[in-house]
Scaffold this active site. Structure first.
Site, PDB file in Angstrom:
ATOM      1  N   LYS A  56       0.827  -1.212   0.000  1.00  0.00           N
ATOM      2  CA  LYS A  56       0.000   0.000   0.000  1.00  0.00           C
ATOM      3  C   LYS A  56       0.864   1.265   0.000  1.00  0.00           C
ATOM      4  O   LYS A  56       0.583   2.207  -0.724  1.00  0.00           O
ATOM      5  CB  LYS A  56      -0.933   0.032   1.229  1.00  0.00           C
ATOM      6  CG  LYS A  56      -1.920  -1.121   1.277  1.00  0.00           C
ATOM      7  CD  LYS A  56      -2.934  -0.966   2.413  1.00  0.00           C
ATOM      8  CE  LYS A  56      -2.324  -0.974   3.791  1.00  0.00           C
ATOM      9  NZ  LYS A  56      -1.732  -2.257   4.189  1.00  0.00           N
ATOM     10  N   ARG A  80      -9.318   1.401   9.007  1.00  0.00           N
ATOM     11  CA  ARG A  80      -9.047   0.005   9.379  1.00  0.00           C
ATOM     12  C   ARG A  80     -10.195  -0.601  10.184  1.00  0.00           C
ATOM     13  O   ARG A  80     -10.138  -1.781  10.508  1.00  0.00           O
ATOM     14  CB  ARG A  80      -7.771  -0.055  10.212  1.00  0.00           C
ATOM     15  CG  ARG A  80      -6.504  -0.259   9.354  1.00  0.00           C
ATOM     16  CD  ARG A  80      -5.301  -0.011  10.233  1.00  0.00           C
ATOM     17  NE  ARG A  80      -4.183  -0.833   9.934  1.00  0.00           N
ATOM     18  CZ  ARG A  80      -3.051  -0.383   9.373  1.00  0.00           C
ATOM     19  NH1 ARG A  80      -2.941   0.869   9.007  1.00  0.00           N
ATOM     20  NH2 ARG A  80      -2.034  -1.192   9.202  1.00  0.00           N
ATOM     21  N   ARG A  88      11.731  -6.658   5.296  1.00  0.00           N
ATOM     22  CA  ARG A  88      11.700  -5.209   5.067  1.00  0.00           C
ATOM     23  C   ARG A  88      12.661  -4.494   6.017  1.00  0.00           C
ATOM     24  O   ARG A  88      12.731  -4.813   7.204  1.00  0.00           O
ATOM     25  CB  ARG A  88      10.269  -4.731   5.291  1.00  0.00           C
ATOM     26  CG  ARG A  88      10.026  -3.279   5.066  1.00  0.00           C
ATOM     27  CD  ARG A  88       8.588  -3.008   4.725  1.00  0.00           C
ATOM     28  NE  ARG A  88       7.686  -3.165   5.847  1.00  0.00           N
ATOM     29  CZ  ARG A  88       6.356  -3.042   5.757  1.00  0.00           C
ATOM     30  NH1 ARG A  88       5.797  -2.782   4.595  1.00  0.00           N
ATOM     31  NH2 ARG A  88       5.592  -3.193   6.812  1.00  0.00           N
ATOM     32  N   ARG A 136      11.526  -2.396  11.532  1.00  0.00           N
ATOM     33  CA  ARG A 136      10.472  -1.894  12.419  1.00  0.00           C
ATOM     34  C   ARG A 136      10.162  -2.957  13.465  1.00  0.00           C
ATOM     35  O   ARG A 136      10.125  -4.144  13.136  1.00  0.00           O
ATOM     36  CB  ARG A 136       9.204  -1.628  11.592  1.00  0.00           C
ATOM     37  CG  ARG A 136       9.166  -0.266  10.959  1.00  0.00           C
ATOM     38  CD  ARG A 136       8.076  -0.144   9.920  1.00  0.00           C
ATOM     39  NE  ARG A 136       6.752  -0.618  10.329  1.00  0.00           N
ATOM     40  CZ  ARG A 136       5.673  -0.573   9.543  1.00  0.00           C
ATOM     41  NH1 ARG A 136       5.755  -0.078   8.321  1.00  0.00           N
ATOM     42  NH2 ARG A 136       4.518  -1.008   9.962  1.00  0.00           N
ATOM     43  N   ARG A 189      -0.665  -8.911  13.376  1.00  0.00           N
ATOM     44  CA  ARG A 189      -1.212  -7.854  12.509  1.00  0.00           C
ATOM     45  C   ARG A 189      -2.128  -8.450  11.437  1.00  0.00           C
ATOM     46  O   ARG A 189      -3.147  -7.859  11.074  1.00  0.00           O
ATOM     47  CB  ARG A 189      -0.066  -7.058  11.852  1.00  0.00           C
ATOM     48  CG  ARG A 189       0.654  -6.150  12.852  1.00  0.00           C
ATOM     49  CD  ARG A 189       1.974  -5.636  12.320  1.00  0.00           C
ATOM     50  NE  ARG A 189       1.823  -4.740  11.182  1.00  0.00           N
ATOM     51  CZ  ARG A 189       2.810  -4.442  10.342  1.00  0.00           C
ATOM     52  NH1 ARG A 189       4.008  -4.949  10.515  1.00  0.00           N
ATOM     53  NH2 ARG A 189       2.587  -3.618   9.342  1.00  0.00           N
TER      54      ARG A 189
HETATM   55  P1  AMP Z   1       1.098   0.498   8.866  1.00  0.00           P
HETATM   56  O1  AMP Z   1       2.387   1.194   8.652  1.00  0.00           O
HETATM   57  O2  AMP Z   1      -0.046   1.078   8.105  1.00  0.00           O
HETATM   58  O3  AMP Z   1       1.201  -1.007   8.676  1.00  0.00           O
HETATM   59  O4  AMP Z   1       0.716   0.723  10.416  1.00  0.00           O
HETATM   60  C1  AMP Z   1       1.561   0.289  11.452  1.00  0.00           C
HETATM   61  C2  AMP Z   1       0.775   0.198  12.751  1.00  0.00           C
HETATM   62  O5  AMP Z   1       0.264   1.486  13.088  1.00  0.00           O
HETATM   63  C3  AMP Z   1      -0.446  -0.714  12.721  1.00  0.00           C
HETATM   64  O6  AMP Z   1      -0.118  -2.067  12.960  1.00  0.00           O
HETATM   65  C4  AMP Z   1      -1.294  -0.110  13.843  1.00  0.00           C
HETATM   66  O7  AMP Z   1      -0.788  -0.472  15.101  1.00  0.00           O
HETATM   67  C5  AMP Z   1      -1.028   1.377  13.655  1.00  0.00           C
HETATM   68  N1  AMP Z   1      -1.999   1.986  12.714  1.00  0.00           N
HETATM   69  C6  AMP Z   1      -1.745   2.546  11.503  1.00  0.00           C
HETATM   70  N2  AMP Z   1      -2.870   3.019  10.935  1.00  0.00           N
HETATM   71  C7  AMP Z   1      -3.868   2.751  11.816  1.00  0.00           C
HETATM   72  C8  AMP Z   1      -5.270   2.962  11.806  1.00  0.00           C
HETATM   73  N3  AMP Z   1      -5.896   3.535  10.759  1.00  0.00           N
HETATM   74  N4  AMP Z   1      -5.978   2.558  12.898  1.00  0.00           N
HETATM   75  C9  AMP Z   1      -5.391   1.982  13.949  1.00  0.00           C
HETATM   76  N5  AMP Z   1      -4.078   1.725  14.018  1.00  0.00           N
HETATM   77  C10 AMP Z   1      -3.312   2.106  12.962  1.00  0.00           C
END
Ligand code: AMP
Length: 222
Positions: free
Chosen positions: A18, A93, A132, A165, A176
């Site tokens: 994404k 989400r 990654r 990360r 996740r």
């Molecule tokens: P991402 O980089 O989008 O995979 O996000 C990393 C982490 O940030 C996720 O596993 C969640 O813990 C948190 N996170 C990111 N976006 C959201 C969202 N829209 N709602 C809740 N938690 C989020």
């Protein structure tokens, strides 16, 4: 250039690509790239109150509570009213987040124009995410096998030591994926019922994925 605002969602499990595709869409359509994951990581790095609260959830692979993410998104959309639109990467989400986005966009006389779903099988997701590595300084992203930097462990762009990360470690990734299936995947049906869901195979190379996303968007944004 788009003649009216264009709001595009990028949906899909963690590791589906994404972030990579959102950057390309943002550049091609001149819209703002909104990554709630990047915004939250910035807050964590700054050590803000929000960052401190969010970090615990992120490190165990859970979603950060809707109210916290919602406040952050509201502030951003209010401050960027003039944007020609946005590509949302990692938001919404949950169904509550979806409802908030609809309300915020309605205030701006906008709506979600298209929801693009990147489909990638689980075993590929796990390999992508655990390999990654990212640059904590400039945000560049690499993969140990498929997109290594010129010097192992060092960012090509700025020379900073690359990091994994915390939430890209295998045990957290599994969590996740579970959270994605439970809370986020149900949103696909909602956009399908509205007739704005477009599914694209995300397991091919990034250039090909981008080409297919543009095809899937058809005349939207032109
Ligand atoms: P991402 O980089 O989008 O995979 O996000 C990393 C982490 O940030 C996720 O596993 C969640 O813990 C948190 N996170 C990111 N976006 C959201 C969202 N829209 N709602 C809740 N938690 C989020």
């Amino acid at each position: 250039m788009v003649s009216r605002a264009l709001d595009v969602l990028l949906l899909g499990p963690p590791g589906a690509g994404k972030g990579t595709q959102a950057k390309r869409i943002a550049a091609a359509f001149e819209v703002l790239h909104i990554s709630t994951g990047d915004m939250l990581r910035d807050e964590v790095a700054k050590g803000s109150g929000l960052g401190q609260e969010a970090k615990e959830y992120m490190n165990r692979g859970d979603l950060v509570p809707d109210a916290l993410v919602g406040k952050m998104l509201t502030k951003l959309l209010h401050s960027r009213r003039g944007a020609l639109g946005c590509v949302y990467d990692g938001y919404p989400r949950t169904t509550a987040q979806e409802a908030l986005l609809e309300d915020l966009l309605a205030e701006l006389n906008r709506r979600v124009d298209v929801a693009l779903y990147l489909d990638v099988p689980d075993r590929e997701l796990l390999a992508r995410i655990t390999g990654r590595r990212s640059c904590p300084s400039c945000g560049a992203v690499y993969h140990v096998a498929t997109q290594p930097p010129r010097t192992e462990g060092v960012c090509d762009a700025c020379g900073t030591t690359l990091v994994q990360r915390d939430d890209d470690k295998a045990a957290v990734v599994r969590e996740r994926l579970k959270v994605y299936r439970k809370h986020t995947a149900p949103l696909l049906k909602l956009y399908e019922d509205r007739g704005i869901l477009r599914e694209v195979d995300g397991a091919v190379n990034p250039d090909e994925v981008f080409k297919r996303l543009r095809e899937a968007m058809g005349s939207i944004g032109k």
